[in-house]
Design a protein around this motif. Sequence first.
Motif, PDB file in Angstrom:
ATOM      1  N   SER A  41       0.836  -1.211   0.000  1.00 54.36           N
ATOM      2  CA  SER A  41       0.000   0.000   0.000  1.00 54.36           C
ATOM      3  C   SER A  41       0.865   1.254   0.000  1.00 54.36           C
ATOM      4  CB  SER A  41      -0.919   0.023   1.223  1.00 54.36           C
ATOM      5  OG  SER A  41      -1.804  -1.067   1.174  1.00 54.36           O
ATOM      6  N   ASP A 160      -6.188  -0.664  -4.401  1.00 56.41           N
ATOM      7  CA  ASP A 160      -5.637  -1.333  -3.234  1.00 56.41           C
ATOM      8  C   ASP A 160      -6.694  -2.261  -2.634  1.00 56.41           C
ATOM      9  OD1 ASP A 160      -4.211  -2.113  -1.041  1.00 56.41           O
ATOM     10  OD2 ASP A 160      -3.563  -0.089  -0.472  1.00 56.41           O
ATOM     11  N   GLU A 161      -6.627  -3.507  -2.979  1.00 53.92           N
ATOM     12  CA  GLU A 161      -7.601  -4.512  -2.538  1.00 53.92           C
ATOM     13  C   GLU A 161      -9.041  -4.041  -2.720  1.00 53.92           C
ATOM     14  OE1 GLU A 161      -6.532  -6.935   0.686  1.00 53.92           O
ATOM     15  OE2 GLU A 161      -4.651  -5.877   1.069  1.00 53.92           O
TER      16      GLU A 161
HETATM   17 MG    MG Z   1      -2.097  -2.667   2.315  1.00 52.88          MG
END
Ligand code: MG
Length: 309
Positions: A41, A160-161
Motif C-alpha cells: 500500500s 488497493d484490494e
Molecule cells: Mg495494504
Amino acid sequence: MIEFEHVGKRFGERVVIEDLSLRIDDGEFFVLVGPSGSGKSTLLRTVNRLAHVDSGIVRVDGRDVSSVEREALRRGIGYAIQSVGLFPHRTVAENIATVPRLLAWSDADVRARVAELIDLLRLDEPGIADRYPHTLSGGQQQRVGVARALAARPRIVLMDEPFGALDPVTRESLQTRLKAIQRDTGTTILFVTHDMDEAFRLGDRVAVMLDGGLAQVGRPLDLLHRPVDDRVRDFVGGTHARLRELAVRTVGGSMRVGDRADGEPVDAADSLQDALASMLAQRRDRLPVRERGAIVGAIVLGDLVAREP
Ligand SMILES: [Mg+2]
Ligand SMILES: Nc1ncnc2c1ncn2[C@@H]1O[C@H](COP(=O)(O)OP(=O)(O)OP(=O)(O)O)[C@@H](O)[C@H]1O
C-alpha cells in the motif's frame, strides 16, 4: 507509464521500502502481491503522493511526481481502496461523479457516465444512485468506490484490494469486467491484492513484494514455473500452483483442433478452470470447443494436467 527508481521509504526507524526499481508500461495490468506489512500500500501511495519517498524518484508519464501539483496529480489518477472512503453525505451518483464534476463535465455527460458505471459494476438495484453510502452493503460500497475511481476515465488507476469485501461470485464477475474495461480502454492499472488467484487472473505481470523489496516480477506463468527462490515458491502457492495455472491458461491454447466431442461446448476464450468445472458438471472427460459460434475442436481432461511450458 509509472516508474520507480531506487525508491526508499521509512517510517521512523522502520525501513518499509528499500531501493526498489520498477517500470509499469502503458496499458499494463500490473499486480502487486505480498504478505501483510510488506509495503504494498505504501508503494502504491507514493504514486499519487499520499506517501512521499525518502529517496529515489517516482515518475508518472516521465514526470517526477514530486514536481507535479498534488491536486492535479490526483485528479489524473484513479484511486480505489478497500476501506472505500466514500463521502457519507453524498449520494452514490454524486460520489461517482466527483472527479467528472471537478473537471467540469456537462450534466448530461456526468449523468450518462454514472449510469454506465452503475451498470458496469453491477450496481443494478433500482434507485441505488440516489441512496447514501451508509444504506449500502459493504460490497456495494466497494463497487461505488471502484466506479468513482474509473469515472473520469483516468489513464492510470491505483487499486488497493478493491474487491476485498466481496463474495467470491461477485468478485469473479467484477474481475472479469475490470479486466475487459482495462483491455478496451488501455488503462494502466496498478493493483494490490492478497489473493493469489486474483493476481493471476488479472495481472499481465505480477510482482511478489517481500520485506520492502521485489522478490520477483514476471508473467503469472513465469512465477508459477520458475520462482526465483523458496520464498516466492511458497508465497505463489506450492501445491495450489497447478490449479492456479488452470485459471491462467485458456481452452484455446490446450484444445485439440478439429477433434469432436459430445456435450455442452465451452468457449475457446474460457479458462481451463472453467472447462474443468464444466466437465465435472457434465460428467464428461472431453467437451466440444466453440469459437465465434462454430465448433472448432475438443478439450480433453487429460490435457489439462501435466503440461510444462
Ligand atoms: Mg495494504
Ligand atoms: N503512516 C504510517 N506510519 C507508520 N508506519 C506505517 C505507516 N503506514 C504504513 N506503516 C508501516 O509500514 C509497513 C508497510 O505497510 P503497508 O501498509 O505498506 O503494508 P501492506 O503490504 O499494504 O500490508 P497489508 O497487506 O496488510 O495491507 C507496516 O509495517 C506498517 O505498519
